[in-house]
Design a protein around this motif. Structure first.
Motif, mmCIF file in Angstrom:
data_model
loop_
_atom_site.group_PDB
_atom_site.id
_atom_site.type_symbol
_atom_site.label_atom_id
_atom_site.label_comp_id
_atom_site.label_asym_id
_atom_site.label_seq_id
_atom_site.Cartn_x
_atom_site.Cartn_y
_atom_site.Cartn_z
ATOM 1 N N GLU A 79 0.821 -1.204 0.000
ATOM 2 C CA GLU A 79 0.000 0.000 0.000
ATOM 3 C C GLU A 79 0.861 1.263 0.000
ATOM 4 O O GLU A 79 2.008 1.257 0.435
ATOM 5 N N ILE A 80 0.260 2.326 -0.501
ATOM 6 C CA ILE A 80 0.868 3.649 -0.461
ATOM 7 C C ILE A 80 -0.128 4.597 0.193
ATOM 8 O O ILE A 80 -1.309 4.277 0.342
ATOM 9 N N SER A 81 0.346 5.763 0.545
ATOM 10 C CA SER A 81 -0.534 6.769 1.135
ATOM 11 C C SER A 81 -1.416 7.383 0.048
ATOM 12 O O SER A 81 -1.059 7.366 -1.140
ATOM 13 N N PRO A 82 -2.560 7.941 0.433
ATOM 14 C CA PRO A 82 -3.371 8.659 -0.556
ATOM 15 C C PRO A 82 -2.592 9.803 -1.218
ATOM 16 O O PRO A 82 -2.801 10.090 -2.395
ATOM 17 N N ALA A 83 -1.670 10.418 -0.481
ATOM 18 C CA ALA A 83 -0.851 11.490 -1.071
ATOM 19 C C ALA A 83 0.058 10.939 -2.169
ATOM 20 O O ALA A 83 0.249 11.590 -3.205
ATOM 21 N N ALA A 84 0.615 9.747 -1.959
ATOM 22 C CA ALA A 84 1.474 9.126 -2.975
ATOM 23 C C ALA A 84 0.660 8.760 -4.207
ATOM 24 O O ALA A 84 1.137 8.871 -5.336
ATOM 25 N N ALA A 126 -10.436 2.997 -4.053
ATOM 26 C CA ALA A 126 -9.441 2.021 -3.599
ATOM 27 C C ALA A 126 -8.800 2.404 -2.263
ATOM 28 O O ALA A 126 -7.969 1.669 -1.742
ATOM 29 N N THR A 127 -9.189 3.545 -1.717
ATOM 30 C CA THR A 127 -8.603 4.009 -0.460
ATOM 31 C C THR A 127 -9.330 3.387 0.720
ATOM 32 O O THR A 127 -10.547 3.490 0.836
ATOM 33 N N ALA A 128 -8.569 2.737 1.577
ATOM 34 C CA ALA A 128 -9.109 2.153 2.809
ATOM 35 C C ALA A 128 -8.829 3.121 3.950
ATOM 36 O O ALA A 128 -7.748 3.710 4.041
ATOM 37 N N GLY A 129 -9.796 3.281 4.813
ATOM 38 C CA GLY A 129 -9.637 4.187 5.953
ATOM 39 C C GLY A 129 -8.897 3.524 7.101
ATOM 40 O O GLY A 129 -8.373 2.414 6.994
ATOM 41 N N ARG A 130 -8.859 4.210 8.199
ATOM 42 C CA ARG A 130 -8.214 3.688 9.397
ATOM 43 C C ARG A 130 -8.987 2.490 9.922
ATOM 44 O O ARG A 130 -10.210 2.470 9.873
ATOM 45 N N GLN A 131 -8.260 1.511 10.433
ATOM 46 C CA GLN A 131 -8.910 0.332 10.974
ATOM 47 C C GLN A 131 -9.666 0.724 12.235
ATOM 48 O O GLN A 131 -9.129 1.402 13.112
ATOM 49 N N PHE A 132 -10.916 0.317 12.313
ATOM 50 C CA PHE A 132 -11.819 0.660 13.422
ATOM 51 C C PHE A 132 -11.963 2.174 13.593
ATOM 52 O O PHE A 132 -12.318 2.660 14.648
ATOM 53 N N GLY A 133 -11.607 2.927 12.546
ATOM 54 C CA GLY A 133 -11.734 4.364 12.575
ATOM 55 C C GLY A 133 -10.636 5.116 13.306
ATOM 56 O O GLY A 133 -10.597 6.335 13.285
ATOM 57 N N LEU A 167 -7.130 3.280 14.088
ATOM 58 C CA LEU A 167 -5.817 2.646 13.983
ATOM 59 C C LEU A 167 -5.218 2.810 12.590
ATOM 60 O O LEU A 167 -5.886 2.584 11.586
ATOM 61 N N GLY A 168 -3.946 3.187 12.536
ATOM 62 C CA GLY A 168 -3.249 3.306 11.269
ATOM 63 C C GLY A 168 -3.618 4.574 10.524
ATOM 64 O O GLY A 168 -4.195 5.506 11.075
ATOM 65 N N GLU A 169 -3.258 4.568 9.265
ATOM 66 C CA GLU A 169 -3.502 5.706 8.390
ATOM 67 C C GLU A 169 -4.276 5.247 7.163
ATOM 68 O O GLU A 169 -4.232 4.072 6.803
ATOM 69 N N PRO A 170 -4.979 6.150 6.493
ATOM 70 C CA PRO A 170 -5.618 5.772 5.232
ATOM 71 C C PRO A 170 -4.551 5.280 4.252
ATOM 72 O O PRO A 170 -3.411 5.736 4.267
ATOM 73 N N ARG A 171 -4.945 4.309 3.395
ATOM 74 C CA ARG A 171 -3.974 3.681 2.504
ATOM 75 C C ARG A 171 -4.650 3.194 1.234
ATOM 76 O O ARG A 171 -5.850 2.960 1.205
ATOM 77 N N VAL A 172 -3.810 3.017 0.201
ATOM 78 C CA VAL A 172 -4.302 2.576 -1.105
ATOM 79 C C VAL A 172 -3.521 1.324 -1.492
ATOM 80 O O VAL A 172 -2.298 1.354 -1.579
#
Length: 189
Positions: free
Chosen positions: A132-137, A163-170, A172-177
């Motif tokens: 995965e990459i960041s939405p910015a990437a 294709a962007t997944a949000g934070r786990q459980f809203g 945890l982590g960062e949004p990712r693609v």
């Protein structure tokens, strides 16, 4: 003395059976029953054939595709059998040279893009296998992918958004693609 040796052998065989056979069978059975996709590698299929895993990055270098994070694995990028980071510190000249080469490759693929390059496009992760990459990437690469594919930037942005997944459980982590899933969606378009 023979009684001690016999009891030691019996314990060895018993513990080998429990920890070497019974426990792995139970753990594998539970994993297959409760989490079949993950237990089988989180494979992504196209036309019934596996094309990759949602958990392991793949190397994309064609300008019509989104590119993932660089990989420090050897002998080729994204080698799941050799998961490792580069272990290059921030003051190491080899890291500086590698980052400069990666920036040059991104600029050569899209000379019109003068935006700052997101850090995850030029630095490898600790595992060297990030899928995965960041939405910015992803956003940085939208103009190149849209131009090469003959699509509008808004069409490609919409695909990135889907294709962007949000934070786990809203939280945890960062949004990712996920790069493989996004590139497959582009190919299907």
């Amino acid at each position: 003395m023979i009684r001690l040796i016999r009891s030691a052998i019996v314990m060895l065989l018993l513990l080998t059976a429990v920890t070497g056979v019974l426990y792995p069978l139970v753990a594998t059975g539970l994993a297959q029953a409760l989490f079949p996709s993950q237990a089988n590698g989180s494979l992504i299929e196209k036309d019934g054939k596996p094309v990759g895993s949602a958990l392991i990055g793949q190397s994309f270098t064609d300008p019509k595709y989104f590119w993932g994070r660089p990989s420090a694995t050897a002998p080729q990028p994204d080698n799941a059998a050799a998961s490792t980071g580069s272990n290059l510190g921030p003051t190491n000249p080899a890291l500086t040279d590698a980052v400069k080469q990666r920036i040059d490759a991104l600029r050569a693929a899209d000379p019109e893009n003068h935006a700052p390059v997101p850090v995850d496009l030029v630095t490898a992760s600790g595992s060297g296998l990030d899928p995965e990459i960041s939405p910015a990437a992803a956003a940085y690469q939208v103009p190149r992918v849209a131009r090469v594919r003959g699509l509008s930037e808004s069409q490609v942005r919409a695909m990135v958004s889907m294709a962007t997944a949000g934070r786990q459980f809203g939280v945890l982590g960062e949004p990712r693609v996920n790069v493989l899933k996004l590139n497959m969606a582009l190919d299907a378009h």
